[in-house]
Design a protein around this motif. Sequence first.
Motif, mmCIF file in Angstrom:
data_model
loop_
_atom_site.group_PDB
_atom_site.id
_atom_site.type_symbol
_atom_site.label_atom_id
_atom_site.label_comp_id
_atom_site.label_asym_id
_atom_site.label_seq_id
_atom_site.Cartn_x
_atom_site.Cartn_y
_atom_site.Cartn_z
ATOM 1 N N ILE A 1 1.463 49.253 58.657
ATOM 2 C CA ILE A 1 0.911 48.038 58.043
ATOM 3 C C ILE A 1 1.614 47.738 56.726
ATOM 4 O O ILE A 1 2.007 46.594 56.473
ATOM 5 C CB ILE A 1 -0.614 48.180 57.846
ATOM 6 N N ILE A 2 1.816 48.764 55.910
ATOM 7 C CA ILE A 2 2.499 48.580 54.626
ATOM 8 C C ILE A 2 3.928 48.088 54.856
ATOM 9 O O ILE A 2 4.401 47.174 54.167
ATOM 10 C CB ILE A 2 2.480 49.883 53.798
ATOM 11 N N ALA A 3 4.620 48.673 55.820
ATOM 12 C CA ALA A 3 5.996 48.266 56.104
ATOM 13 C C ALA A 3 6.060 46.807 56.553
ATOM 14 O O ALA A 3 6.915 46.047 56.093
ATOM 15 C CB ALA A 3 6.611 49.172 57.172
ATOM 16 N N VAL A 4 5.152 46.399 57.431
ATOM 17 C CA VAL A 4 5.158 45.016 57.922
ATOM 18 C C VAL A 4 4.836 44.051 56.782
ATOM 19 O O VAL A 4 5.505 43.023 56.628
ATOM 20 C CB VAL A 4 4.183 44.836 59.100
ATOM 21 N N VAL A 5 3.851 44.381 55.970
ATOM 22 C CA VAL A 5 3.496 43.515 54.842
ATOM 23 C C VAL A 5 4.686 43.396 53.887
ATOM 24 O O VAL A 5 5.008 42.300 53.415
ATOM 25 C CB VAL A 5 2.237 44.043 54.108
ATOM 26 N N PHE A 6 5.368 44.493 53.625
ATOM 27 C CA PHE A 6 6.529 44.474 52.737
ATOM 28 C C PHE A 6 7.639 43.601 53.323
ATOM 29 O O PHE A 6 8.242 42.794 52.613
ATOM 30 C CB PHE A 6 7.039 45.895 52.478
ATOM 31 N N VAL A 7 7.913 43.768 54.619
ATOM 32 C CA VAL A 7 8.968 42.980 55.265
ATOM 33 C C VAL A 7 8.630 41.492 55.214
ATOM 34 O O VAL A 7 9.481 40.662 54.893
ATOM 35 C CB VAL A 7 9.193 43.457 56.720
ATOM 36 N N VAL A 8 7.393 41.145 55.528
ATOM 37 C CA VAL A 8 6.988 39.733 55.501
ATOM 38 C C VAL A 8 7.080 39.191 54.078
ATOM 39 O O VAL A 8 7.576 38.078 53.858
ATOM 40 C CB VAL A 8 5.565 39.553 56.080
ATOM 41 N N TYR A 9 6.628 39.968 53.104
ATOM 42 C CA TYR A 9 6.724 39.550 51.701
ATOM 43 C C TYR A 9 8.181 39.286 51.318
ATOM 44 O O TYR A 9 8.491 38.265 50.704
ATOM 45 C CB TYR A 9 6.127 40.628 50.790
ATOM 46 N N ARG A 10 9.082 40.196 51.704
ATOM 47 C CA ARG A 10 10.501 40.024 51.371
ATOM 48 C C ARG A 10 11.084 38.786 52.058
ATOM 49 O O ARG A 10 11.943 38.118 51.500
ATOM 50 C CB ARG A 10 11.299 41.274 51.772
ATOM 51 N N GLN A 11 10.621 38.493 53.275
ATOM 52 C CA GLN A 11 11.119 37.319 53.982
ATOM 53 C C GLN A 11 10.705 36.030 53.282
ATOM 54 O O GLN A 11 11.393 35.022 53.403
ATOM 55 C CB GLN A 11 10.613 37.293 55.423
#
Length: 162
Positions: free
Chosen positions: A11-21
């Motif tokens: 969940i943390i990884a997906v949130v981070f990736v979406v935030y970076r996008q």
Amino acid sequence: MEPILISPLIIIAVVFVVYRQMQRRPTAKRGILFTATAMIVVGIASGGAVDPRHLALSLCLVLVEAVIAVALGVWRATTVRVWLDDSGVSWSRATAWTMLVWLASIAIRVGLYFAGGALGLELSTGGILLFVGLTIGAQAYVVARRGRALSSMDRRPDTVVG
């Protein structure tokens, strides 16, 4: 790894990736491809993506999940805005459409997870990591290709008349 430990990390990884996008980023950066590859490798290495008790069924489900993950990544990549700055560097930034397709991706993955459980397959986080790695990798690859295409179009010499 224990599902109780790996689930929050996913969940943390997906949130981070979406935030970076959602941030303005050069399309030539490859860091996200390394992240996606690591997720795929860990997903496979952690085991559980295939249920040995129902080998044929679980292999079919993994194949369907992989195709869907790549398709969703490509779909999201088409919603990302890609442009060239004045110096010819290509940039990207996710849009509201990208966020909607992310929500659809998550809903589809949750549905696949529960469909596997309903079919009697043992549920694991390895399959989730594999799905997330594939979908993030596909999106990053297509966005980078779109950026390279813009850059190469910008550098084409004008045709000489006469």
